[in-house]
Design a protein around this motif. Structure first.
Motif, PDB file in Angstrom:
ATOM      1  N   ALA A  36       0.736  -1.196   0.096  1.00 57.96           N
ATOM      2  CA  ALA A  36       0.094   0.022  -0.094  1.00 57.96           C
ATOM      3  C   ALA A  36       0.922   1.162   0.020  1.00 57.96           C
ATOM      4  O   ALA A  36       0.610   2.251  -0.638  1.00 57.96           O
ATOM      5  CB  ALA A  36      -0.839  -0.097   1.124  1.00 57.96           C
ATOM      6  N   SER A  57      -8.703  -3.368   1.705  1.00 58.86           N
ATOM      7  CA  SER A  57      -8.507  -4.163   1.101  1.00 58.86           C
ATOM      8  C   SER A  57      -8.504  -5.680   2.208  1.00 58.86           C
ATOM      9  O   SER A  57      -8.945  -6.838   1.543  1.00 58.86           O
ATOM     10  CB  SER A  57      -6.955  -3.970   0.750  1.00 58.86           C
ATOM     11  OG  SER A  57      -6.853  -3.149  -0.223  1.00 58.86           O
ATOM     12  N   MET A  83      -6.833  -3.966  -4.293  1.00 58.82           N
ATOM     13  CA  MET A  83      -6.178  -2.457  -4.032  1.00 58.82           C
ATOM     14  C   MET A  83      -6.440  -1.756  -5.191  1.00 58.82           C
ATOM     15  O   MET A  83      -6.961  -0.528  -5.385  1.00 58.82           O
ATOM     16  CB  MET A  83      -4.717  -2.687  -3.840  1.00 58.82           C
ATOM     17  CG  MET A  83      -4.410  -3.007  -2.492  1.00 58.82           C
ATOM     18  SD  MET A  83      -2.694  -2.773  -2.124  1.00 58.82           S
ATOM     19  CE  MET A  83      -2.583  -3.471  -0.578  1.00 58.82           C
TER      20      MET A  83
END
Length: 186
Positions: A36, A57, A83
């Motif tokens: 991320a 997510s 994502m």
């Protein structure tokens, strides 16, 4: 941790074994956080942050609909897809919000920040649409782009996530980028 150990813990989670969910979270959280961070570096969408992306997510990945995850590689491939969905959903929401704003009440600096976020949001949605078109022509290349662009995985991480050789990932990544460049120009 080996892929086999991960798969065993994942099977325990699906069967409802006590403690398996906490162990699963411990195993994947740092990897999801790293992915991320890579993806959101330079993010100009506004309030979407690493923690929000990870939490959304993870919730989607462990939902009852996602209980078909087979292995660690499969999990991280699905994480890249999730994502992508989260970021693109967020971008579309930003675009919708901007259509309802009364721009006459915004300050110049707020408008500039909003404009930057909208440019980024439009770009992400265009890439998402182009990726849908690429998937119709070459599913494997689209999967590589999901891992590389949306999840921020390296070529090596993508190879592991998709169970491909590094050279295949590199070749498909190069071809997909060429295709997307031509497609985005059109």
């Amino acid at each position: 941790m080996t892929s086999g150990e991960f798969t065993r813990i994942l099977a325990g989670f699906r069967e409802g074994q006590a403690g398996s969910e906490a162990l699963l979270i411990d195993l994947v959280y740092q990897d999801l956080r790293r992915i991320a961070r890579k993806h959101l570096s330079g993010d100009r969408l506004g309030t979407l942050n690493t923690t929000s992306l990870i939490n959304e997510s993870y919730l989607r990945l462990v939902s009852p609909a996602a209980r078909h995850v087979e292995s660690r590689n499969h999990f991280f491939y699905l994480a890249s897809r999730v994502m992508r969905q989260v970021v693109c959903d967020y971008a579309r929401a930003r675009i919708r919000e901007s259509q309802h704003l009364d721009r006459s009440t915004e300050s110049d600096s707020a408008l500039q920040a909003l404009d930057g976020a909208l440019v980024e949001a439009h770009y992400l949605t265009r890439v998402d649409e182009a990726l849908e078109d690429l998937a119709k022509e070459n599913e494997r290349q689209a999967r590589v782009v999901e891992c590389r662009f949306f999840a921020g995985l390296t070529e090596g991480e993508t190879a592991v996530a998709l169970d491909m050789s590094l050279r295949t990932v590199q070749r498909e990544w190069d071809r997909a980028r060429e295709w997307l460049e031509q497609h985005m120009k059109a």
